[in-house]
Design a protein around this motif. Structure first.
Motif, PDB file in Angstrom:
ATOM      1  N   LYS A   1       8.186   7.700   6.922  1.00 58.01           N
ATOM      2  CA  LYS A   1       7.457   7.311   5.709  1.00 58.01           C
ATOM      3  C   LYS A   1       8.326   6.424   4.819  1.00 58.01           C
ATOM      4  CE  LYS A   1       7.205  10.325   2.361  1.00 58.01           C
ATOM      5  NZ  LYS A   1       6.807  11.498   1.542  1.00 58.01           N
ATOM      6  N   LEU A   2       9.586   6.782   4.663  1.00 60.21           N
ATOM      7  CA  LEU A   2      10.464   6.070   3.746  1.00 60.21           C
ATOM      8  C   LEU A   2      10.868   4.703   4.259  1.00 60.21           C
ATOM      9  CD1 LEU A   2      12.681   9.125   2.769  1.00 60.21           C
ATOM     10  CD2 LEU A   2      10.924   8.047   1.363  1.00 60.21           C
ATOM     11  N   ALA A   3      10.777   4.492   5.567  1.00 59.69           N
ATOM     12  CA  ALA A   3      11.229   3.226   6.142  1.00 59.69           C
ATOM     13  C   ALA A   3      10.097   2.328   6.621  1.00 59.69           C
ATOM     14  CB  ALA A   3      12.182   3.502   7.305  1.00 59.69           C
ATOM     15  N   SER A   4       8.894   2.856   6.751  1.00 55.02           N
ATOM     16  CA  SER A   4       7.756   2.058   7.227  1.00 55.02           C
ATOM     17  C   SER A   4       7.293   1.085   6.150  1.00 55.02           C
ATOM     18  CB  SER A   4       6.602   2.982   7.622  1.00 55.02           C
ATOM     19  OG  SER A   4       6.904   3.709   8.781  1.00 55.02           O
ATOM     20  N   PRO A   5       6.545   0.051   6.525  1.00 56.03           N
ATOM     21  CA  PRO A   5       5.964  -0.844   5.525  1.00 56.03           C
ATOM     22  C   PRO A   5       5.087  -0.060   4.545  1.00 56.03           C
ATOM     23  CG  PRO A   5       5.782  -1.798   7.714  1.00 56.03           C
ATOM     24  CD  PRO A   5       6.273  -0.409   7.900  1.00 56.03           C
ATOM     25  N   GLY A   6       5.192  -0.411   3.278  1.00 56.24           N
ATOM     26  CA  GLY A   6       4.439   0.279   2.250  1.00 56.24           C
ATOM     27  C   GLY A   6       5.350   0.854   1.185  1.00 56.24           C
ATOM     28  N   VAL A   7       4.724   1.475   0.192  1.00 53.10           N
ATOM     29  CA  VAL A   7       5.453   2.107  -0.906  1.00 53.10           C
ATOM     30  C   VAL A   7       5.385   3.618  -0.707  1.00 53.10           C
ATOM     31  CG1 VAL A   7       5.564   2.463  -3.404  1.00 53.10           C
ATOM     32  CG2 VAL A   7       4.908   0.222  -2.479  1.00 53.10           C
ATOM     33  N   PRO A   8       6.507   4.276  -0.383  1.00 55.99           N
ATOM     34  CA  PRO A   8       6.458   5.716  -0.081  1.00 55.99           C
ATOM     35  C   PRO A   8       6.279   6.559  -1.335  1.00 55.99           C
ATOM     36  CG  PRO A   8       8.716   4.933  -0.008  1.00 55.99           C
ATOM     37  CD  PRO A   8       7.855   3.715  -0.212  1.00 55.99           C
ATOM     38  N   ASP A   9       5.466   7.594  -1.194  1.00 54.87           N
ATOM     39  CA  ASP A   9       5.228   8.534  -2.296  1.00 54.87           C
ATOM     40  C   ASP A   9       5.719   9.914  -1.897  1.00 54.87           C
ATOM     41  OD1 ASP A   9       4.001   9.605  -4.757  1.00 54.87           O
ATOM     42  OD2 ASP A   9       2.632  10.589  -3.358  1.00 54.87           O
ATOM     43  N   CYS A  10       6.296  10.600  -2.861  1.00 58.91           N
ATOM     44  CA  CYS A  10       6.733  11.983  -2.662  1.00 58.91           C
ATOM     45  C   CYS A  10       5.934  12.866  -3.606  1.00 58.91           C
ATOM     46  CB  CYS A  10       8.230  12.114  -2.947  1.00 58.91           C
ATOM     47  SG  CYS A  10       8.901  13.773  -2.685  1.00 58.91           S
ATOM     48  N   TYR A  11       5.212  13.827  -3.051  1.00 58.83           N
ATOM     49  CA  TYR A  11       4.437  14.749  -3.879  1.00 58.83           C
ATOM     50  C   TYR A  11       5.363  15.807  -4.473  1.00 58.83           C
ATOM     51  CZ  TYR A  11       0.927  18.106  -5.385  1.00 58.83           C
ATOM     52  OH  TYR A  11       0.161  18.955  -6.138  1.00 58.83           O
ATOM     53  N   GLN A  12       5.100  16.186  -5.699  1.00 58.49           N
ATOM     54  CA  GLN A  12       6.013  17.049  -6.437  1.00 58.49           C
ATOM     55  C   GLN A  12       6.457  18.264  -5.620  1.00 58.49           C
ATOM     56  OE1 GLN A  12       3.806  18.320  -9.954  1.00 58.49           O
ATOM     57  NE2 GLN A  12       3.063  20.109  -8.862  1.00 58.49           N
ATOM     58  N   GLY A  13       7.768  18.425  -5.551  1.00 61.93           N
ATOM     59  CA  GLY A  13       8.341  19.577  -4.874  1.00 61.93           C
ATOM     60  C   GLY A  13       8.542  19.400  -3.397  1.00 61.93           C
ATOM     61  N   SER A  14       7.913  18.400  -2.778  1.00 60.77           N
ATOM     62  CA  SER A  14       7.964  18.290  -1.316  1.00 60.77           C
ATOM     63  C   SER A  14       9.259  17.665  -0.823  1.00 60.77           C
ATOM     64  CB  SER A  14       6.763  17.490  -0.790  1.00 60.77           C
ATOM     65  OG  SER A  14       6.802  16.154  -1.237  1.00 60.77           O
ATOM     66  N   GLU A  15      10.206  17.408  -1.737  1.00 54.25           N
ATOM     67  CA  GLU A  15      11.513  16.969  -1.270  1.00 54.25           C
ATOM     68  C   GLU A  15      12.298  18.133  -0.653  1.00 54.25           C
ATOM     69  OE1 GLU A  15      11.886  17.189  -5.846  1.00 54.25           O
ATOM     70  OE2 GLU A  15      10.342  17.024  -4.307  1.00 54.25           O
TER      71      GLU A  15
ATOM     72  N   SER B   1       0.850  -1.190   0.000  1.00 55.32           N
ATOM     73  CA  SER B   1       0.000   0.000   0.000  1.00 55.32           C
ATOM     74  C   SER B   1       0.888   1.242   0.000  1.00 55.32           C
ATOM     75  CB  SER B   1      -0.884  -0.015   1.241  1.00 55.32           C
ATOM     76  OG  SER B   1      -1.814   1.039   1.224  1.00 55.32           O
ATOM     77  N   MET B   2       0.342   2.346  -0.494  1.00 52.97           N
ATOM     78  CA  MET B   2       1.120   3.587  -0.547  1.00 52.97           C
ATOM     79  C   MET B   2       1.162   4.229   0.833  1.00 52.97           C
ATOM     80  SD  MET B   2       0.529   6.903  -3.045  1.00 52.97           S
ATOM     81  CE  MET B   2       1.181   6.096  -4.515  1.00 52.97           C
ATOM     82  N   THR B   3       2.306   4.828   1.145  1.00 58.15           N
ATOM     83  CA  THR B   3       2.419   5.686   2.326  1.00 58.15           C
ATOM     84  C   THR B   3       2.773   7.076   1.840  1.00 58.15           C
ATOM     85  OG1 THR B   3       4.751   5.062   2.602  1.00 58.15           O
ATOM     86  CG2 THR B   3       3.116   3.818   3.857  1.00 58.15           C
ATOM     87  N   THR B   4       2.098   8.061   2.382  1.00 58.43           N
ATOM     88  CA  THR B   4       2.312   9.419   1.893  1.00 58.43           C
ATOM     89  C   THR B   4       2.189  10.408   3.034  1.00 58.43           C
ATOM     90  OG1 THR B   4       1.665  10.993   0.168  1.00 58.43           O
ATOM     91  CG2 THR B   4      -0.115   9.903   1.351  1.00 58.43           C
ATOM     92  N   THR B   5       2.733  11.593   2.811  1.00 49.84           N
ATOM     93  CA  THR B   5       2.591  12.682   3.775  1.00 49.84           C
ATOM     94  C   THR B   5       2.051  13.948   3.115  1.00 49.84           C
ATOM     95  OG1 THR B   5       4.973  12.978   3.480  1.00 49.84           O
ATOM     96  CG2 THR B   5       4.248  11.947   5.525  1.00 49.84           C
ATOM     97  N   ALA B   6       1.915  13.926   1.783  1.00 43.93           N
ATOM     98  CA  ALA B   6       1.340  15.062   1.052  1.00 43.93           C
ATOM     99  C   ALA B   6       0.778  14.562  -0.266  1.00 43.93           C
ATOM    100  CB  ALA B   6       2.395  16.141   0.792  1.00 43.93           C
ATOM    101  N   THR B   7      -0.354  15.117  -0.667  1.00 41.06           N
ATOM    102  CA  THR B   7      -0.942  14.804  -1.966  1.00 41.06           C
ATOM    103  C   THR B   7      -1.505  16.085  -2.567  1.00 41.06           C
ATOM    104  OG1 THR B   7      -3.273  14.431  -1.342  1.00 41.06           O
ATOM    105  CG2 THR B   7      -1.727  12.618  -0.931  1.00 41.06           C
ATOM    106  N   HIS B   8      -2.049  15.963  -3.773  1.00 40.90           N
ATOM    107  CA  HIS B   8      -2.682  17.121  -4.406  1.00 40.90           C
ATOM    108  C   HIS B   8      -3.981  17.493  -3.706  1.00 40.90           C
ATOM    109  CE1 HIS B   8      -4.325  13.492  -6.215  1.00 40.90           C
ATOM    110  NE2 HIS B   8      -5.412  14.167  -6.504  1.00 40.90           N
TER     111      HIS B   8
END
Length: 993
Positions: A808-822, A651-658
């Motif tokens: 987010k990057l280390a937890s179970p799941g597939v991490p997502d990065c929303y554009q620019g939030s790096e 499943s996806m893991t995220t901290t920001a989306t559109h």
């Protein structure tokens, strides 16, 4: 030997062939726009690969409304959006991905289409032909609504004023385009039903010299007479039988070609027709001159109306309450095939390797839709063996549960889960888009011990006493009585028809049934249930229905319980004794339609209303969140991670989306207020006194309200950039403009003093004056105090932001990065969070990091010292993603072990096949340092120890340091772990030194 059971052999073959081509290790979301299309996306692929991204995840790119900045307003599913680069641009983009061994995840819209564009051929055909359109079954239209004037017609709420006024001002114009007639309203070009042309063409015949014409003119007049006769013999618009639909579609096109050719060849006919067009268009100032056009419009398969009428009378299902987006009946196999053909082709070619499905709660039968997607992919993969195995695949899809499913296509669904709710395990998908993770990790930085203090401050400042639950209840009712009134009215009408079919319920009145529906939906605890046509349902669906009914009963003692009980039995598919097949079918249809309404009511009532009303601590007011839930404990966070690993590991893991309400780092900074509740109370009261003179008195009350003012201060505190904008006129003006626009949207969403449907211009202007007035003087006491507060809290908010990024990057799941939030993400809600991203700047920072990567300790220290530019966050992401790339199996399948380290640490270990990684981040850094140190480093940790899963030597991949546990204790001193950097990503390198 005994042979294996046939099903087992088939299952083995299915499992062997129907396996996913690719599973992402990480994704990066790009918002494609006419200004940032495929070519621009291709240009940043090297940067994304260097960052550590495996899959580029884009917004929709099928042909959308002209100028679309989000892609959800699709008008043609058979084409790639030309404004993004068209098919050639898409092919080049996906070829470029292949060359870099990267893959592509597409955001797809299965629910709706834009209907405002003249280029939407399906909708134009519906407008032209009504129920007899070949595309009428594609859209969810009630052709026989309560209002008699819209029978067999679609209500089109596109007018900017009342119909009669618009007509008599001459804003509606009849036009002839080649061989067809249209009515134009600014950019809208609406087709006229061919059988309604009889009147204007007959009028044209009256203007022609039929008795005296000779030669070509006589033949032309005869042709026009023949065309008029042909129009009279078209099958009627109410006809829906396949043969009549086909005949009408065929013959009307023949008639159009004949009329086009006739007008092109005969000036006599052309001039006569155009004279009639001019006559129909009337003269402004002479109301009767528009009678002909009015009569013609009344013959159409649509009724033009003022846009505000939609709230009560619209008879096509929409995307939420957006009139421009009409819902598709994806449950119809023809609709599925015609909307997915191109996408499935690109999946077969390997250009698309996964789908993110938008708003699947809007589907009539989500489970069936997901099955169809996976079945189509199975067909592609099984090839010649497909026919013999597809029945078994379909059986498994229908009955199996995760993970025992044929899931050859990587599919994620946008799904908001309420507290205690779980993603249905029979869905053949890989998980959700990660709102559950977003709110769990965000809640870690909210100190639950401050709840009482912050609640008291909020109540005293705003005089808002109602709990969030009560605001939700009122907001949902407000939505159902306002922007979604038509949807609830349709349900009430359907339930009344159902009740009349049984003598035990026929006495229930329309009004009482409508009230019971409204109250039940207002009390519904989740977005929707998932009862299927065969009566199957998800585990807790019955409980959610019973809970909603019982709560609604308690809130409404004046309504007879028997009516609530009737609705309960209908929704639970308890059929009346002796019910016919037709009655059963009608009851099932109602239950499934009911599910499609609870979801938009929840979304509009909670996310887009209550979240803007209840402003106690707005970092909690996030998509999929519960503002009443004040903080998340590490134990709760770990439990969610362990459950995801067990059931939905991909499943996806995220901290920001559109769709998020606030940028991830903005939320992280606002949450620091829970560590300083007393200071916050002092600040907010002081700021209010300083800004009292900036308010406007409206009808004896100051504007803005205290509640809106409270939101304003939190917004400023969270969104203030780390760059020195006070010295930059342009940057500061831009920031003020963003805040002004946000506050306007926020108060309209709240629907307290103004709104989208009925804007209160006086209040909105007063609010804008307040925003502009308070921020005008950059050297004034308020702005300087605000700036000082941001400076005081900035590193602690940044520490939270870095911590949640690593988790987010280390937890179970597939991490997502929303554009620019790096880099730091202080965005506000859309459209603010869809602004262009400076990728050149990000590429430069990453290049600089890579050049200096050999001395990680010096690099980490320097990046922390100048954290304002965001490069330190980029560094953390780059390091963690490349670690994921090297240890992919560990991150996907590795064991998850929570680790202890005291109240100020969140830590866990991932381990697999002898490999071990430990992640540790600070929690409540302001309290830990008492605000006296900029970062929680070194001695502030005292004697606290981080538990380790095994003794030995570890290397912190973020600093390069090697740390060894000493003695018999499997632990490390936290003052060592966080000596130089406030995060730790520790890789086990061996036994004790």
């Amino acid at each position: 030997m005994t042979s294996r059971p046939k099903d087992t052999e088939q299952d083995a073959l299915i499992d062997r062939h129907c396996t996913p081509d690719h599973i992402p290790t990480s994704t990066y979301r790009l918002q494609l726009t006419p200004q940032f299309g495929f070519a621009q996306a291709e240009a940043i692929l090297d940067y994304l690969r260097a960052l550590g991204i495996s899959d580029v995840y884009t917004s929709p790119y099928l042909q959308a409304h002209a100028g679309s900045n989000h892609g959800y307003d699709i008008i043609d599913h058979s084409r790639i959006n030309e404004e993004l680069g068209g098919e050639a641009g898409f092919i080049a983009f996906t070829d470029a991905l292949r060359r870099r061994k990267m893959k592509h995840l597409l955001d797809m819209v299965p629910n709706h289409m834009d209907i405002t564009s003249n280029a939407n051929g399906w909708w134009q055909d519906v407008l032209e032909n009504g129920p007899s359109s070949q595309y009428a079954p594609y859209f969810d239209i009630d052709w026989y609504p309560l209002k008699p004037g819209v029978k067999s017609r679609v209500l089109l709420p596109i007018l900017g004023d009342m119909y009669g006024r618009v007509l008599e001002r001459g804003e509606l114009r009849l036009e002839r385009q080649n061989g067809a007639f249209f009515v134009r309203y600014y950019d809208h070009c609406l087709p006229l039903a061919p059988d309604s042309w009889i009147a204007p063409l007959s009028r044209a015949l009256e203007l022609l010299p039929a008795d005296t014409a000779e030669g070509d003119d006589a033949l032309a007049i005869q042709e026009l007479q023949s065309i008029t006769t042909a129009l009279k013999h078209l099958p009627p618009r109410e006809a829906t039988e396949a043969e009549q639909v086909e005949e009408r579609n065929r013959e009307k096109e023949v008639i159009k070609r004949r009329l086009e050719a006739l007008c092109a060849q005969s000036a006599l006919i052309r001039n006569a027709v155009d004279r009639v067009v001019a006559e129909y268009n009337g003269t402004p100032g002479d109301p009767h001159s528009f009678d002909l056009l009015d009569a013609l419009l009344n013959e159409q398969s649509y009724r033009l109306s003022f846009w505000k009428v939609a709230t009560e009378e619209i008879n096509y299902r929409r995307f939420f309450d957006v009139n421009d987006l009409a819902a598709l009946r994806m449950e119809d196999p023809r609709v599925f095939q015609d909307t997915h053909g191109l996408i499935l082709r690109y999946i077969a070619e390997g250009r698309i390797t996964g789908l993110r499905l938008d708003h699947t709660d809007g589907l009539y039968a989500p489970h069936r839709y997901f099955n169809c997607l996976q079945l189509e992919r199975c067909k592609q993969l099984l090839g010649a063996e497909a026919a013999a195995l597809l029945e078994r695949v379909a059986q498994r899809l229908q009955t199996a549960r995760v993970p025992a499913l044929p899931r050859p296509l990587y599919v994620l669904v946008e799904k908001i889960l309420e507290p205690g709710e779980h993603l249905p395990t029979r869905w053949p998908i890989y998980g959700s888009t990660g709102y559950d993770f977003l709110n769990a990790v965000g809640g870690l930085w909210v100190d639950a011990r401050a709840e009482r203090s912050l609640t008291s401050t909020y109540r005293r400042f705003t005089d808002m006493r109602d709990p969030f639950e009560e605001i939700v209840y009122r907001s949902k009712k407000q939505i159902m009585r306002g922007s979604l009134a038509s949807e609830t009215a349709v349900l009430a009408h359907a339930l009344k028809r159902l009740a009349e079919g049984d003598r035990r319920s026929q006495d229930f009145t329309q009004n009482s049934l409508a009230s019971v529906i409204l109250e039940t939906i207002a009390c519904f605890p989740v977005y929707r249930t998932y009862v299927d046509e065969d009566g199957s349902r998800e585990e807790n669906d019955d409980r959610y229905i019973e809970q909603a009914i019982e709560t609604a009963k308690q809130r409404n003692p004046g309504i007879s319980p028997s009516i609530f009980n009737y609705l309960r039995d209908v929704l639970l598919l308890r059929f009346p004794e002796g019910a016919s097949d037709a009655q059963r079918s009608e009851q099932i249809s109602f239950a499934l339609k009911f599910q499609q309404v609870t979801s938009p009511v929840m979304a509009k009532g909670v996310e887009d209303t209550a979240f803007y009303v209840y402003n106690r601590l707005v970092s909690l007011n996030e998509v999929g969140g519960d503002p009443a839930r004040f903080g998340v404990s590490p134990a709760e966070f770990h439990a969610q991670n362990q459950e995801r690993l067990e059931i939905w590991p991909l499943s996806m893991t995220t901290t920001a989306t559109h769709d998020t309400k606030r940028g991830e780092d903005m939320r992280a900074r606002i949450s620091v207020l829970s560590e300083v509740p007393v200071d916050w109370r002092t600040l907010v009261n002081r700021w209010s006194r300083l800004n009292r003179s900036k308010k406007t008195e409206l009808r004896g009350q100051p504007a803005p309200t205290r509640n809106d003012e409270y939101l304003f201060y939190q917004t400023l505190l969270g969104a203030w950039p780390l760059e020195p904008i006070l010295e930059d006129d342009q940057a500061y003006a831009h920031f003020v403009e963003r805040i002004d626009a946000y506050m306007l949207k926020a108060v309209r969403e709240a629907k307290q003093r103004t709104g989208w449907i009925s804007a209160n211009e006086d209040y909105e202007q007063a609010l804008s004056r307040f925003v502009q007035g308070t921020l005008k003087n950059r050297r004034g006491r308020f702005v300087q105090s605000l700036y000082a507060t941001v400076a005081k809290l900035a590193t602690f908010g940044a520490c939270n932001g870095l911590a949640q990024t690593l988790l987010k990057l280390a937890s179970p799941g597939v991490p997502d990065c929303y554009q620019g939030s790096e880099l730091w993400d202080f965005n506000l809600v859309d459209p603010d969070n869809r602004r262009p991203v400076d990728f050149d700047r990000r590429r430069e920072l990453l290049d600089s990091i890579q050049r200096r990567i050999d001395d990680r300790l010096a690099l980490a220290r320097e990046l922390l010292d100048k954290f304002q530019d965001g490069a330190v966050k980029l560094y953390v992401i780059h390091t963690a993603l490349n670690c994921r790339r090297q240890h992919l199996e560990l991150f996907i399948h590795g064991n998850y072990q929570p680790l202890s380290g005291g109240e100020h640490v969140v830590a866990f270990a991932r381990s697999l096949a002898g490999k071990t990684l430990v992640v540790a981040v600070p929690r409540f850094p302001f309290k830990l340092t008492q605000g006296l140190e900029p970062w929680p480093l070194g001695e502030v940790w005292g004697s606290a120890t981080l538990e380790l899963p095994r003794a030995g030597t570890y290397q912190n991949l973020l600093t390069g340091e090697r740390l060894t546990s000493s003695g018999e204790q499997d632990g490390l001193s936290l003052s060592q772990v966080f000596q130089h950097f406030p995060l730790a990503l520790l890789e086990f390198t061996g036994g004790p030194a």
